[in-house]
Design a protein around this motif. Structure first.
Motif: not given
Length: 582
Positions: A414-420, A430-451
């Protein structure tokens, strides 16, 4: 072990010290062709700077102003992108062609003026037609007068894959009806700092910072150093808690800094390894050397220590690494799901898509459309379907769930940002169930993530940087195949913070491109004449498709019958001794 500075004082110390060191740092870059042989296997034409290759690294300090005076002396239009820089209030200098500017025509000049508001490890590269694959890439190092961690000296190691043919030739073969599987061009070799035989002098007992960059078009590297541990301290410009590792992977466009404590003796020298991951390649040629090394020299007369065998293991950056300066997440105002996949489109070429749309650049740079359409700038239709626009409200919190529905791994930038990086999951969300988050307190921030293949990742950021920001896969072949979307961030606020200079407009005129209006260069919602891309094939076969399939099957049957007939006939051919051949 060296301790970090107190976290609460970091921001204030950096601000005060950086203000005292502010300077205008100027680089004159004549972008030229050069003939060279960086891997020792084949000489070829590359893109260099001022007649030299590799291009020089850029070094600046926090709070400086970086000025790059560009003269385009190659035969194609080009641009530069300072990868990872926020460019706050400066989106017109971000660089991706037809996103934030018309490219610089051959023979023309352009000056990139970039206030430096971050510190860390970055790189600068061409952002037009894959020019960085041909060599237009260099480290961009931003020093902090009050670094979080103390060390004695530093080196930059920019890993990259290398090709023997020019990008344009390879791209023509890749995006072809004769390449229906979409197999990416496999590199011929790997380089460190765009060369071989790199040596790094170590003094016993000292602590070294190694800034590691992956400037590849495709390759992922696994990094390790014989006889030494590495302490990760930075990820994509974000300082993280010191974490000791033996090895870690680095995908295209990512950066890490590690601290390495030198041995107390100079009795051996040691190799630094960058092992290319074979999973990134459809095939691995027998001639491809999958490992590139540099050498740590304690004493030129000392022998080389034996090479260690390291298990790559599983490395989860977001689970392992924690930012030094904490930032909690904020619930998202807007959740966007993007599903990446590859399909043979109706032009019979294998293309990449987000949500079944393959990116095609508009006739007018998207930033210029946003700046010239007035109240319509918040209407995504003015940007054209194939720019895949996502319009975000100013200061809203945005969550993007990236679904990788492809057999390969993808590093998204993503240009212009780091993201959490707030979550990972298997399959397509598919959006039919709530997403399972593993870190919402101080997650890693970066601008390029491997999926990784057939998984999903949730990222979150605040839309607080008005401008047009590209979001794309940083495998260059996939970007050229259309794996990108355009984020139009706070269009209602752009005119108050951004300015399009006259040189921008002149370049458009020189190239015969419009510089105002919607994606087609028209007013209002009239998109007549817009650039259009291929579309998804229909869900059922057309008559033409059925006929083609029948003839294909018939040809296969005839071919197989011929082979069987020939093989049976061959069995009865007499040998020279008069015996039947078995």
């Amino acid at each position: 072990m060296l301790a970090s500075a107190p976290v609460k004082s970091l921001a204030l110390l950096a601000l005060v010290s950086a203000a005292a060191h502010a300077a205008i740092v100027t680089y004159d870059w004549n972008i030229t062709y050069v003939n060279t042989n960086p891997d020792g296997l084949m000489e070829r034409r590359v893109i260099g700077i001022n007649g030299q290759f590799p291009p020089p690294a850029i070094n600046v300090t926090l709070n400086d102003t970086l000025v790059i005076n560009v003269v385009n002396q190659i035969s194609e239009p080009t641009t530069l992108h300072a990868h990872g820089l926020f460019q706050t209030g400066n989106n017109q200098m971000d660089g991706p062609s037809m996103v934030t500017q018309c490219p610089i025509p051959p023979g023309a000049n352009f000056t990139y003026t970039i206030p430096i508001e971050q510190h860390g490890t970055y790189w600068i590269h061409g952002h037009t037609k894959g020019h960085y694959v041909d060599g237009l890439r260099a480290p961009l190092i931003i020093h902090n007068p009050t670094e979080t961690y103390r060390y004695d000296e530093e080196y930059t190691l920019a890993f990259a894959d290398w090709y023997h043919e020019e990008h344009a030739v390879l791209l023509n073969d890749y995006l072809s009806i004769f390449s229906p599987t979409g197999a990416e061009p496999v590199p011929k070799s790997a380089l460190i700092n765009q060369m071989l035989d790199n040596k790094f002098s170590f003094v016993p007992g000292k602590v070294y910072r190694l800034r590691i960059i992956n400037m590849s078009a495709l390759a992922m590297f696994h990094i390790h150093i014989d006889g030494h541990d590495m302490d990760i301290i930075e990820v994509d410009g974000v300082d993280v808690q010191r974490t000791s590792v033996k090895t870690f992977p680095i995908s295209a466009a990512q950066r890490y800094s590690v601290l390495v404590t030198a041995k107390n003796t100079s009795s051996n020298n040691f190799l630094i390894h960058g092992d290319m991951d074979p999973e990134m390649f459809d095939t691995v040629p027998d001639t491809l050397q999958m490992n590139i090394t540099g050498t740590i020299i304690y004493d030129a007369a000392s022998p080389l220590a034996p090479t260690e065998l390291i298990d790559w293991g599983d490395f989860d950056d977001a689970a392992l690494l924690t930012p030094v300066i904490p930032m909690a997440t904020t619930p998202a105002d807007n959740q966007i799901s993007l599903t990446a996949s590859f399909q043979v489109m109706d032009d019979h070429i294998n293309k990449a898509t987000f949500n079944d749309i393959t990116y095609v650049a508009p006739k007018v740079p998207t930033l210029y459309t946003a700046m010239s359409m007035g109240n319509l700038s918040s209407d995504p239709r003015v940007y054209g379907t194939y720019a895949h626009p996502l319009v975000l409200k100013h200061n809203s919190w945005v969550e993007i769930i990236i679904n990788n529905n492809d057999a390969g791994n993808h590093p998204f930038h993503l240009h212009g940002h780091v993201f959490q990086v707030v979550g990972r999951g298997d399959g397509v969300y598919d959006g039919s169930t709530p997403y399972t988050y593993f870190n919402t307190t101080n997650p890693l921030r970066r601008d390029t993530v491997l999926v990784p293949s057939l998984t999903n990742v949730a990222i979150r950021f605040q839309a607080n940087n008005p401008g047009v920001w590209f979001f794309h896969c940083h495998i260059e072949w996939h970007l050229q195949a259309g794996l990108a979307t355009t984020i139009i961030e706070a269009p209602e606020a752009m005119s108050g913070v951004l300015t399009i200079g006259q040189t921008h407009l002149q370049h458009c005129t020189d190239l015969g491109l419009p510089f105002s209006g919607n994606a087609a260069g028209n007013q209002g919602l009239d998109l007549t004449g817009q650039n259009v891309g291929p579309n998804m094939l229909p869900g059922t076969f057309t008559t033409k498709g059925i006929v083609a399939l029948l003839f294909t099957v018939l040809s296969a049957v005839v071919g197989l019958a011929t082979v069987i007939w020939y093989a049976q006939d061959e069995e009865l051919v007499p040998s020279k001794e008069g015996q039947e051949t078995k």
